[in-house]
Design a protein around this motif. Structure first.
Motif, PDB file in Angstrom:
ATOM      1  N   LEU A  55     -10.441  46.900  37.300  1.00  0.00           N
ATOM      2  CA  LEU A  55     -11.862  46.831  36.939  1.00  0.00           C
ATOM      3  C   LEU A  55     -12.692  47.758  37.819  1.00  0.00           C
ATOM      4  CD1 LEU A  55     -12.224  42.979  36.386  1.00  0.00           C
ATOM      5  CD2 LEU A  55     -12.545  44.744  34.645  1.00  0.00           C
ATOM      6  N   GLY A  56     -12.349  47.816  39.104  1.00  0.00           N
ATOM      7  CA  GLY A  56     -13.052  48.730  39.993  1.00  0.00           C
ATOM      8  C   GLY A  56     -12.817  50.176  39.621  1.00  0.00           C
ATOM      9  N   ALA A  57     -11.573  50.523  39.264  1.00  0.00           N
ATOM     10  CA  ALA A  57     -11.262  51.890  38.869  1.00  0.00           C
ATOM     11  C   ALA A  57     -11.988  52.282  37.589  1.00  0.00           C
ATOM     12  CB  ALA A  57      -9.755  52.048  38.694  1.00  0.00           C
ATOM     13  N   ALA A  58     -12.233  51.294  36.720  1.00  0.00           N
ATOM     14  CA  ALA A  58     -12.938  51.562  35.464  1.00  0.00           C
ATOM     15  C   ALA A  58     -14.458  51.511  35.640  1.00  0.00           C
ATOM     16  CB  ALA A  58     -12.505  50.560  34.397  1.00  0.00           C
ATOM     17  N   GLY A  59     -14.923  51.154  36.840  1.00  0.00           N
ATOM     18  CA  GLY A  59     -16.359  51.080  37.080  1.00  0.00           C
ATOM     19  C   GLY A  59     -17.027  49.901  36.412  1.00  0.00           C
ATOM     20  N   LEU A  60     -16.313  48.771  36.281  1.00  0.00           N
ATOM     21  CA  LEU A  60     -16.809  47.642  35.497  1.00  0.00           C
ATOM     22  C   LEU A  60     -17.051  46.376  36.313  1.00  0.00           C
ATOM     23  CD1 LEU A  60     -14.550  47.996  32.323  1.00  0.00           C
ATOM     24  CD2 LEU A  60     -16.920  48.750  32.615  1.00  0.00           C
ATOM     25  N   LEU A  61     -17.133  46.480  37.629  1.00  0.00           N
ATOM     26  CA  LEU A  61     -17.284  45.268  38.420  1.00  0.00           C
ATOM     27  C   LEU A  61     -18.725  44.786  38.534  1.00  0.00           C
ATOM     28  CD1 LEU A  61     -14.687  45.718  41.285  1.00  0.00           C
ATOM     29  CD2 LEU A  61     -14.736  43.935  39.557  1.00  0.00           C
ATOM     30  N   GLY A  62     -19.677  45.583  38.144  1.00  0.00           N
ATOM     31  CA  GLY A  62     -21.063  45.136  38.172  1.00  0.00           C
ATOM     32  C   GLY A  62     -21.743  45.424  39.488  1.00  0.00           C
ATOM     33  N   GLY A  63     -22.977  44.916  39.628  1.00  0.00           N
ATOM     34  CA  GLY A  63     -23.790  45.200  40.794  1.00  0.00           C
ATOM     35  C   GLY A  63     -23.741  44.099  41.827  1.00  0.00           C
ATOM     36  N   VAL A  64     -24.752  44.085  42.715  1.00  0.00           N
ATOM     37  CA  VAL A  64     -24.757  43.161  43.839  1.00  0.00           C
ATOM     38  C   VAL A  64     -24.888  41.710  43.398  1.00  0.00           C
ATOM     39  CG1 VAL A  64     -25.641  44.864  45.454  1.00  0.00           C
ATOM     40  CG2 VAL A  64     -27.249  43.523  44.086  1.00  0.00           C
ATOM     41  N   ASP A  65     -25.426  41.462  42.194  1.00  0.00           N
ATOM     42  CA  ASP A  65     -25.528  40.085  41.713  1.00  0.00           C
ATOM     43  C   ASP A  65     -24.170  39.491  41.386  1.00  0.00           C
ATOM     44  OD1 ASP A  65     -28.248  40.178  41.945  1.00  0.00           O
ATOM     45  OD2 ASP A  65     -28.625  40.661  39.846  1.00  0.00           O
ATOM     46  N   GLU A  66     -23.189  40.350  41.125  1.00  0.00           N
ATOM     47  CA  GLU A  66     -21.867  39.861  40.725  1.00  0.00           C
ATOM     48  C   GLU A  66     -20.878  39.819  41.878  1.00  0.00           C
ATOM     49  OE1 GLU A  66     -20.279  41.426  37.073  1.00  0.00           O
ATOM     50  OE2 GLU A  66     -22.269  41.982  36.368  1.00  0.00           O
ATOM     51  N   GLY A  67     -21.173  40.507  42.965  1.00  0.00           N
ATOM     52  CA  GLY A  67     -20.261  40.471  44.092  1.00  0.00           C
ATOM     53  C   GLY A  67     -20.610  41.478  45.152  1.00  0.00           C
ATOM     54  N   GLU A  68     -19.757  41.532  46.172  1.00  0.00           N
ATOM     55  CA  GLU A  68     -19.949  42.427  47.311  1.00  0.00           C
ATOM     56  C   GLU A  68     -18.813  43.437  47.343  1.00  0.00           C
ATOM     57  OE1 GLU A  68     -20.020  42.171  52.220  1.00  0.00           O
ATOM     58  OE2 GLU A  68     -20.020  40.346  50.997  1.00  0.00           O
ATOM     59  N   GLU A  69     -19.167  44.710  47.534  1.00  0.00           N
ATOM     60  CA  GLU A  69     -18.173  45.776  47.566  1.00  0.00           C
ATOM     61  C   GLU A  69     -18.141  46.414  48.946  1.00  0.00           C
ATOM     62  OE1 GLU A  69     -16.730  49.408  44.653  1.00  0.00           O
ATOM     63  OE2 GLU A  69     -18.887  49.033  44.868  1.00  0.00           O
ATOM     64  N   ALA A  70     -16.941  46.780  49.379  1.00  0.00           N
ATOM     65  CA  ALA A  70     -16.769  47.517  50.622  1.00  0.00           C
ATOM     66  C   ALA A  70     -15.958  48.767  50.320  1.00  0.00           C
ATOM     67  CB  ALA A  70     -16.062  46.660  51.667  1.00  0.00           C
ATOM     68  N   GLY A  71     -16.216  49.830  51.053  1.00  0.00           N
ATOM     69  CA  GLY A  71     -15.488  51.059  50.804  1.00  0.00           C
ATOM     70  C   GLY A  71     -15.854  51.661  49.462  1.00  0.00           C
ATOM     71  N   ALA A  72     -14.919  52.387  48.857  1.00  0.00           N
ATOM     72  CA  ALA A  72     -15.229  53.081  47.604  1.00  0.00           C
ATOM     73  C   ALA A  72     -13.985  53.249  46.750  1.00  0.00           C
ATOM     74  CB  ALA A  72     -15.838  54.450  47.897  1.00  0.00           C
ATOM     75  N   VAL A  73     -14.196  53.230  45.425  1.00  0.00           N
ATOM     76  CA  VAL A  73     -13.175  53.637  44.454  1.00  0.00           C
ATOM     77  C   VAL A  73     -13.699  54.883  43.776  1.00  0.00           C
ATOM     78  CG1 VAL A  73     -11.912  53.049  42.365  1.00  0.00           C
ATOM     79  CG2 VAL A  73     -12.339  51.303  44.062  1.00  0.00           C
ATOM     80  N   LEU A  74     -12.909  55.960  43.822  1.00  0.00           N
ATOM     81  CA  LEU A  74     -13.364  57.254  43.335  1.00  0.00           C
ATOM     82  C   LEU A  74     -12.462  57.764  42.223  1.00  0.00           C
ATOM     83  CD1 LEU A  74     -13.911  58.985  46.823  1.00  0.00           C
ATOM     84  CD2 LEU A  74     -15.596  57.703  45.466  1.00  0.00           C
ATOM     85  N   LEU A  75     -13.062  58.426  41.238  1.00  0.00           N
ATOM     86  CA  LEU A  75     -12.335  59.192  40.231  1.00  0.00           C
ATOM     87  C   LEU A  75     -12.754  60.647  40.385  1.00  0.00           C
ATOM     88  CD1 LEU A  75     -12.507  57.047  36.951  1.00  0.00           C
ATOM     89  CD2 LEU A  75     -10.753  57.087  38.724  1.00  0.00           C
ATOM     90  N   ASP A  76     -11.794  61.484  40.683  1.00  0.00           N
ATOM     91  CA  ASP A  76     -12.076  62.908  40.904  1.00  0.00           C
ATOM     92  C   ASP A  76     -13.159  63.099  41.952  1.00  0.00           C
ATOM     93  OD1 ASP A  76     -10.223  63.555  38.895  1.00  0.00           O
ATOM     94  OD2 ASP A  76     -11.744  63.401  37.338  1.00  0.00           O
ATOM     95  N   GLY A  77     -13.167  62.217  42.963  1.00  0.00           N
ATOM     96  CA  GLY A  77     -14.083  62.369  44.078  1.00  0.00           C
ATOM     97  C   GLY A  77     -15.455  61.765  43.903  1.00  0.00           C
ATOM     98  N   VAL A  78     -15.745  61.180  42.750  1.00  0.00           N
ATOM     99  CA  VAL A  78     -17.051  60.549  42.534  1.00  0.00           C
ATOM    100  C   VAL A  78     -16.842  59.064  42.288  1.00  0.00           C
ATOM    101  CG1 VAL A  78     -17.987  62.695  41.563  1.00  0.00           C
ATOM    102  CG2 VAL A  78     -17.077  60.932  40.034  1.00  0.00           C
ATOM    103  N   PRO A  79     -17.860  58.223  42.599  1.00  0.00           N
ATOM    104  CA  PRO A  79     -17.704  56.785  42.359  1.00  0.00           C
ATOM    105  C   PRO A  79     -17.313  56.505  40.915  1.00  0.00           C
ATOM    106  CG  PRO A  79     -19.663  57.208  43.666  1.00  0.00           C
ATOM    107  CD  PRO A  79     -19.151  58.551  43.225  1.00  0.00           C
ATOM    108  N   SER A  80     -16.376  55.570  40.742  1.00  0.00           N
ATOM    109  CA  SER A  80     -15.842  55.315  39.399  1.00  0.00           C
ATOM    110  C   SER A  80     -16.916  54.900  38.408  1.00  0.00           C
ATOM    111  CB  SER A  80     -14.751  54.236  39.472  1.00  0.00           C
ATOM    112  OG  SER A  80     -15.274  53.033  40.033  1.00  0.00           O
ATOM    113  N   ALA A  81     -17.949  54.186  38.870  1.00  0.00           N
ATOM    114  CA  ALA A  81     -19.008  53.746  37.961  1.00  0.00           C
ATOM    115  C   ALA A  81     -19.810  54.914  37.398  1.00  0.00           C
ATOM    116  CB  ALA A  81     -19.946  52.779  38.680  1.00  0.00           C
ATOM    117  N   SER A  82     -19.721  56.079  38.057  1.00  0.00           N
ATOM    118  CA  SER A  82     -20.462  57.256  37.592  1.00  0.00           C
ATOM    119  C   SER A  82     -19.601  58.202  36.768  1.00  0.00           C
ATOM    120  CB  SER A  82     -21.029  58.021  38.804  1.00  0.00           C
ATOM    121  OG  SER A  82     -21.859  57.193  39.584  1.00  0.00           O
TER     122      SER A  82
END
Length: 488
Positions: A55-82
């Motif tokens: 879900l993180g790799a697909a950029g589908l985990l949502g924002g701060v209301d849904e949870g807390e994120e640490a670090g980063a998941v990147l696709l081709d060097g950019v955040p997966s959500a973008s």
């Protein structure tokens, strides 16, 4: 299938995710680099965070209301959500990916959002449906598809988008053997012809071992094994299997069940089952379900197995024929389970739906287990004792305060089984009861069901799990398309 797709690189940099309602992190401190074009089989025990990573790799985990994120998941060097359109995900729950009312429109949805020219979209839709073996008209209502067919539909939607990263979460879990082969062939064709990066989570490791070139195993503290399949399975197989990972050649050893037929509980006579007024399947034979026996319905996706199960559970009325509870099960109620009130069903027939989320009612795991016993009017101390026993027995104690909808697929399945057991019914109807389980939790479930049989309960199951059939089924009814079943 057109080539020329640019494969995506996936990176996790000290990455973690914690659901808003949870104290523990689902994943934490994960470092992983998947080069463009690599094919990875992602393994781990139930609850290790595999689905969360996808879900993180697909950029589908949502924002701060849904949870807390640490670090980063990147696709081709950019955040997966973008990274719009770079990743395509088939989730554990196939219904989560069904968006539109008709099959063709649903497969086309992703392409339309990516701005693919209209003339090209429908060629892709036809090609994708053919690749996964979903042979239905484009205007077929998605609501009429079986769970396995919806799984193929979700796969077709991803294939049609032609993403640079394909993420598959238990893509064959609810498929018949033919469907497993078709989906595996479709994925192989996609990665061969396009060069797309592949990450697949799957407990059927033997299906994918020769397609991938890397196996990554997640544990509580991150990656616990990483390398070529032959090396990981050959050198680490014993250790991984002991930790719950399905490893080729390391299968759980459970002796076949012995039939101990007790009191007759349910009789089925020339049943025609269906949804609404639409018949799905007719059983020409007469069947009787007795205490101490496990009756398993098998057959291809779309044959009507789940519809038959819901009818035997009293949740759908027969369209023709009869389903009668015999005195030992009816215990003074009307003979037709479909006429029973919910409270009458609770202590007589427990049901585990194909989709676990369809039976969750509360925001806490412990509260979920208390719903049935409270509905029966049990004292609170008795309710608490049952809840505690089931939490411990099914490995859910640490999740007692968690939101059921944030559990992993395997944890949701065990919770759904526990909710059915909480009222101690004489008969259980189970639809794919071992979905999403690792070796240890699979074995625990099988042994638990064995105990129920020894105590005189009856099991009616729908399953594609051959290991489950060997371990528990005392009778198998093979269903085909609309028509009669046959006993084995």
């Amino acid at each position: 299938m057109a080539s020329g797709i640019r494969a995506a690189r996936l990176e996790a940099r000290s990455w973690g995710w914690r659901h808003a309602s949870r104290r523990d992190w689902a994943v934490r401190g994960l470092d992983l680099d998947v080069p463009a074009g690599q094919r990875v089989l992602l393994l781990g025990a139930s609850g290790a965070g595999k689905s969360t990573l996808l879900l993180g790799a697909a950029g589908l985990l949502g924002g701060v209301d849904e949870g807390e994120e640490a670090g980063a998941v990147l696709l081709d060097g950019v955040p997966s959500a973008s990274a719009r359109g770079r990743a395509g995900l088939v989730q554990q729950d196939p219904e989560a990916g069904v968006i539109l009312a008709r099959v063709g429109d649903d497969v086309a949805f992703g392409c339309e959002n990516l701005g693919v020219p209209r003339g090209e979209i429908w060629a892709r839709v036809a090609e994708a449906l053919d690749a996964v073996g979903l042979d239905v008209p484009l205007d077929t209502p998605t609501s009429r598809l079986s769970g396995g067919q919806k799984q193929r539909l979700a796969m077709a939607g991803v294939l049609a988008m032609r993403p640079g990263l394909v993420l598959l979460d238990e893509p064959t879990a609810n498929l018949d053997p033919e469907g497993v082969a078709e989906v595996r062939a479709a994925v192989a064709r996609l990665v061969e012809e396009t060069g797309a990066t592949l990450v697949v989570v799957e407990h059927r490791t033997d299906v994918w071992a020769d397609l991938v070139d890397r196996v990554v195993v997640l544990g509580p503290d991150g990656v616990v094994a990483d390398g070529a399949p032959a090396g990981v399975f050959g050198q680490e197989g014993d250790r991984l299997a002991a930790g719950g990972v399905w490893v080729p050649g390391h299968l759980p050893q459970v002796a076949p069940a012995e039939a101990r037929e007790g009191e007759p509980l349910l009789r089925i006579e020339r049943l025609t089952a269906g949804r609404g007024r639409r018949p799905v399947l007719t059983l020409d034979e007469e069947l009787e379900v007795a205490g101490g026996t496990a009756t398993a319905f098998t057959g291809p996706n779309g044959a009507g197995k789940s519809t038959v199960a819901l009818t035997l559970a009293g949740l759908l009325p027969p369209l023709a024929g009869r389903v009668d509870a015999l005195p030992a099960l009816a215990a003074g109620a009307a003979p037709e389970p479909a006429r029973w009130r919910s409270r009458e069903l609770l202590s007589r027939i427990g049901t585990v739906f194909q989709n676990p989320e369809h039976q969750f009612l509360t925001g806490r795991v412990a509260d979920e287990l208390a719903v049935g016993p409270r509905a029966l009017g049990l004292p609170e101390d008795a309710v608490a004792a049952r809840v505690e026993e089931l939490l411990e027995r099914l490995g859910l104690s640490r999740l007692a305060a968690a939101n059921p909808f944030t559990l992993s697929g395997g944890e949701k399945r065990r919770l759904s089984v526990a909710t059915a057991l909480a009222t101690r019914p004489r008969m259980l109807v189970l639809d794919e009861p071992t979905f999403g389980q690792d070796v240890r939790t699979w074995t625990s479930l099988v042994l638990l069901f064995r105990e129920l049989l020894d105590e005189g309960a009856a099991l009616v199951t729908v399953t594609h799990d051959d290991r489950f059939l060997s371990a528990l089924a005392t009778r198998t009814v093979a269903l085909g398309a609309v028509g009669a079943g046959s006993r084995a």
